[in-house]
Motif scaffolding. Structure first.
Motif, PDB file in Angstrom:
ATOM      1  N   LEU A  35     -11.663 -11.621 -10.657  1.00 18.73           N
ATOM      2  CA  LEU A  35     -11.398 -10.772 -11.818  1.00 18.73           C
ATOM      3  C   LEU A  35     -12.144  -9.426 -11.886  1.00 18.73           C
ATOM      4  O   LEU A  35     -12.776  -9.221 -10.766  1.00 18.73           O
ATOM      5  CB  LEU A  35     -12.135 -11.505 -13.195  1.00 18.73           C
ATOM      6  N   ILE A  36     -11.509  -8.454 -12.322  1.00 23.73           N
ATOM      7  CA  ILE A  36     -12.314  -6.953 -12.584  1.00 23.73           C
ATOM      8  C   ILE A  36     -13.238  -6.782 -13.552  1.00 23.73           C
ATOM      9  O   ILE A  36     -13.029  -7.284 -14.661  1.00 23.73           O
ATOM     10  CB  ILE A  36     -11.296  -6.050 -12.227  1.00 23.73           C
ATOM     11  N   SER A  37     -14.175  -6.050 -13.165  1.00 26.81           N
ATOM     12  CA  SER A  37     -15.415  -5.863 -14.099  1.00 26.81           C
ATOM     13  C   SER A  37     -15.252  -4.469 -15.087  1.00 26.81           C
ATOM     14  O   SER A  37     -14.259  -3.711 -14.977  1.00 26.81           O
ATOM     15  CB  SER A  37     -16.759  -5.727 -13.636  1.00 26.81           C
ATOM     16  N   LEU A  38     -15.819  -4.529 -16.284  1.00 25.88           N
ATOM     17  CA  LEU A  38     -15.498  -3.457 -17.042  1.00 25.88           C
ATOM     18  C   LEU A  38     -16.025  -2.224 -16.319  1.00 25.88           C
ATOM     19  O   LEU A  38     -15.590  -1.103 -16.411  1.00 25.88           O
ATOM     20  CB  LEU A  38     -16.601  -3.630 -18.330  1.00 25.88           C
ATOM     21  N   GLU A  39     -16.905  -2.050 -15.497  1.00 26.26           N
ATOM     22  CA  GLU A  39     -17.476  -1.056 -14.858  1.00 26.26           C
ATOM     23  C   GLU A  39     -16.289  -0.484 -13.840  1.00 26.26           C
ATOM     24  O   GLU A  39     -16.283   0.569 -13.609  1.00 26.26           O
ATOM     25  CB  GLU A  39     -18.819  -1.263 -14.157  1.00 26.26           C
ATOM     26  N   ILE A  96      -7.683  -1.701  -4.762  1.00 27.00           N
ATOM     27  CA  ILE A  96      -8.525  -0.671  -4.202  1.00 27.00           C
ATOM     28  C   ILE A  96     -10.192  -1.413  -3.933  1.00 27.00           C
ATOM     29  O   ILE A  96     -10.970  -1.018  -3.123  1.00 27.00           O
ATOM     30  CB  ILE A  96      -8.987   0.511  -5.163  1.00 27.00           C
ATOM     31  N   GLN A  97     -10.392  -2.377  -4.929  1.00 30.62           N
ATOM     32  CA  GLN A  97     -11.743  -3.133  -4.720  1.00 30.62           C
ATOM     33  C   GLN A  97     -11.715  -4.070  -3.723  1.00 30.62           C
ATOM     34  O   GLN A  97     -12.383  -4.895  -3.388  1.00 30.62           O
ATOM     35  CB  GLN A  97     -12.102  -3.723  -6.130  1.00 30.62           C
ATOM     36  N   ASN A  98     -10.400  -4.441  -3.133  1.00 31.56           N
ATOM     37  CA  ASN A  98     -10.284  -5.584  -2.084  1.00 31.56           C
ATOM     38  C   ASN A  98     -10.725  -6.965  -2.842  1.00 31.56           C
ATOM     39  O   ASN A  98     -11.284  -7.717  -2.167  1.00 31.56           O
ATOM     40  CB  ASN A  98     -10.910  -5.342  -0.716  1.00 31.56           C
ATOM     41  N   LYS A  99     -10.093  -7.078  -3.777  1.00 32.14           N
ATOM     42  CA  LYS A  99     -10.433  -8.357  -4.543  1.00 32.14           C
ATOM     43  C   LYS A  99      -9.233  -9.390  -4.209  1.00 32.14           C
ATOM     44  O   LYS A  99      -7.947  -8.716  -3.964  1.00 32.14           O
ATOM     45  CB  LYS A  99     -10.256  -8.294  -6.035  1.00 32.14           C
ATOM     46  N   GLN A 100      -9.336 -10.452  -4.257  1.00 37.68           N
ATOM     47  CA  GLN A 100      -8.530 -11.519  -4.105  1.00 37.68           C
ATOM     48  C   GLN A 100      -7.696 -12.018  -5.635  1.00 37.68           C
ATOM     49  O   GLN A 100      -8.195 -11.514  -6.315  1.00 37.68           O
ATOM     50  CB  GLN A 100      -8.913 -13.046  -3.502  1.00 37.68           C
ATOM     51  N   TYR A 116       1.981  -3.080 -21.769  1.00 43.64           N
ATOM     52  CA  TYR A 116       1.404  -4.318 -21.006  1.00 43.64           C
ATOM     53  C   TYR A 116       1.762  -4.071 -19.776  1.00 43.64           C
ATOM     54  O   TYR A 116       1.020  -4.591 -18.647  1.00 43.64           O
ATOM     55  CB  TYR A 116       1.713  -5.493 -21.563  1.00 43.64           C
ATOM     56  N   ARG A 117       3.183  -3.726 -19.176  1.00 43.51           N
ATOM     57  CA  ARG A 117       3.571  -3.688 -17.802  1.00 43.51           C
ATOM     58  C   ARG A 117       2.791  -2.600 -17.267  1.00 43.51           C
ATOM     59  O   ARG A 117       2.504  -2.863 -15.780  1.00 43.51           O
ATOM     60  CB  ARG A 117       5.010  -3.496 -18.035  1.00 43.51           C
ATOM     61  N   GLN A 118       2.618  -1.383 -17.627  1.00 46.75           N
ATOM     62  CA  GLN A 118       1.822  -0.354 -16.903  1.00 46.75           C
ATOM     63  C   GLN A 118       0.385  -0.912 -16.693  1.00 46.75           C
ATOM     64  O   GLN A 118      -0.057  -0.493 -15.921  1.00 46.75           O
ATOM     65  CB  GLN A 118       1.974   0.808 -17.857  1.00 46.75           C
ATOM     66  N   SER A 119      -0.076  -1.666 -17.884  1.00 42.01           N
ATOM     67  CA  SER A 119      -1.541  -1.893 -17.795  1.00 42.01           C
ATOM     68  C   SER A 119      -1.521  -2.915 -16.619  1.00 42.01           C
ATOM     69  O   SER A 119      -2.847  -3.046 -15.982  1.00 42.01           O
ATOM     70  CB  SER A 119      -1.880  -2.581 -18.942  1.00 42.01           C
ATOM     71  N   LEU A 120      -0.742  -3.758 -16.486  1.00 41.43           N
ATOM     72  CA  LEU A 120      -0.730  -4.636 -15.305  1.00 41.43           C
ATOM     73  C   LEU A 120      -0.592  -3.864 -13.924  1.00 41.43           C
ATOM     74  O   LEU A 120      -1.404  -4.416 -12.960  1.00 41.43           O
ATOM     75  CB  LEU A 120       0.435  -5.623 -15.552  1.00 41.43           C
ATOM     76  N   ARG A 121      -0.024  -2.759 -14.073  1.00 40.25           N
ATOM     77  CA  ARG A 121       0.111  -2.203 -12.769  1.00 40.25           C
ATOM     78  C   ARG A 121      -1.295  -1.555 -12.434  1.00 40.25           C
ATOM     79  O   ARG A 121      -1.674  -1.582 -11.245  1.00 40.25           O
ATOM     80  CB  ARG A 121       0.989  -1.096 -12.791  1.00 40.25           C
ATOM     81  N   ILE A 122      -1.975  -0.804 -13.415  1.00 40.79           N
ATOM     82  CA  ILE A 122      -3.347  -0.479 -13.312  1.00 40.79           C
ATOM     83  C   ILE A 122      -4.110  -1.585 -12.811  1.00 40.79           C
ATOM     84  O   ILE A 122      -5.089  -1.362 -11.781  1.00 40.79           O
ATOM     85  CB  ILE A 122      -3.673   0.151 -14.634  1.00 40.79           C
ATOM     86  N   TYR A 123      -4.229  -2.765 -13.530  1.00 42.31           N
ATOM     87  CA  TYR A 123      -4.915  -3.754 -13.044  1.00 42.31           C
ATOM     88  C   TYR A 123      -4.876  -4.313 -11.631  1.00 42.31           C
ATOM     89  O   TYR A 123      -5.879  -4.497 -10.978  1.00 42.31           O
ATOM     90  CB  TYR A 123      -4.774  -4.846 -14.082  1.00 42.31           C
ATOM     91  N   ASN A 124      -3.698  -4.298 -11.082  1.00 43.76           N
ATOM     92  CA  ASN A 124      -3.375  -4.641  -9.768  1.00 43.76           C
ATOM     93  C   ASN A 124      -3.770  -3.535  -8.773  1.00 43.76           C
ATOM     94  O   ASN A 124      -4.243  -3.873  -7.872  1.00 43.76           O
ATOM     95  CB  ASN A 124      -1.868  -4.991  -9.690  1.00 43.76           C
ATOM     96  N   ASN A 125      -3.829  -2.326  -9.235  1.00 43.20           N
ATOM     97  CA  ASN A 125      -4.345  -1.107  -8.313  1.00 43.20           C
ATOM     98  C   ASN A 125      -5.679  -1.206  -8.269  1.00 43.20           C
ATOM     99  O   ASN A 125      -6.067  -1.109  -7.244  1.00 43.20           O
ATOM    100  CB  ASN A 125      -3.683   0.290  -9.046  1.00 43.20           C
ATOM    101  N   ILE A 126      -6.465  -1.415  -9.292  1.00 43.76           N
ATOM    102  CA  ILE A 126      -7.876  -1.720  -9.171  1.00 43.76           C
ATOM    103  C   ILE A 126      -8.270  -2.870  -8.373  1.00 43.76           C
ATOM    104  O   ILE A 126      -9.216  -2.735  -7.538  1.00 43.76           O
ATOM    105  CB  ILE A 126      -8.542  -1.966 -10.761  1.00 43.76           C
TER     106      ILE A 126
END
Length: 61
Positions: free
Chosen positions: A40-44, A32-36, A19-29
């Motif tokens: 949320l992030i999309s499946l695409e 990169i996408q300049n989200k606040q 889960y911790r590594q996945s949280l890092r991936i989630y935050n990296n996305i």
């Protein structure tokens, strides 16, 4: 109706990472996408980042 938003737990299930590594991936996305922080992030976006087919991810959620 199918979900279009992805959470760290979903990334963990898809990749087999913790889960911790996945949280890092989630935050990296998000970075990169300049989200606040509240967005949320999309499946695409996840499929593009991981280099996987979006349809393959949909089938495994």
């Amino acid at each position: 109706m199918k979900r279009i938003c992805i959470y760290p737990k979903d990334i963990s299930r898809i990749t087999g990472k913790s889960y911790r590594q996945s949280l890092r991936i989630y935050n990296n996305i998000k970075k990169i996408q300049n989200k606040q922080s509240h967005q949320l992030i999309s499946l695409e976006e996840v499929s593009q980042y991981l280099g996987l087919d979006a349809q393959l991810i949909r089938e495994n959620l």
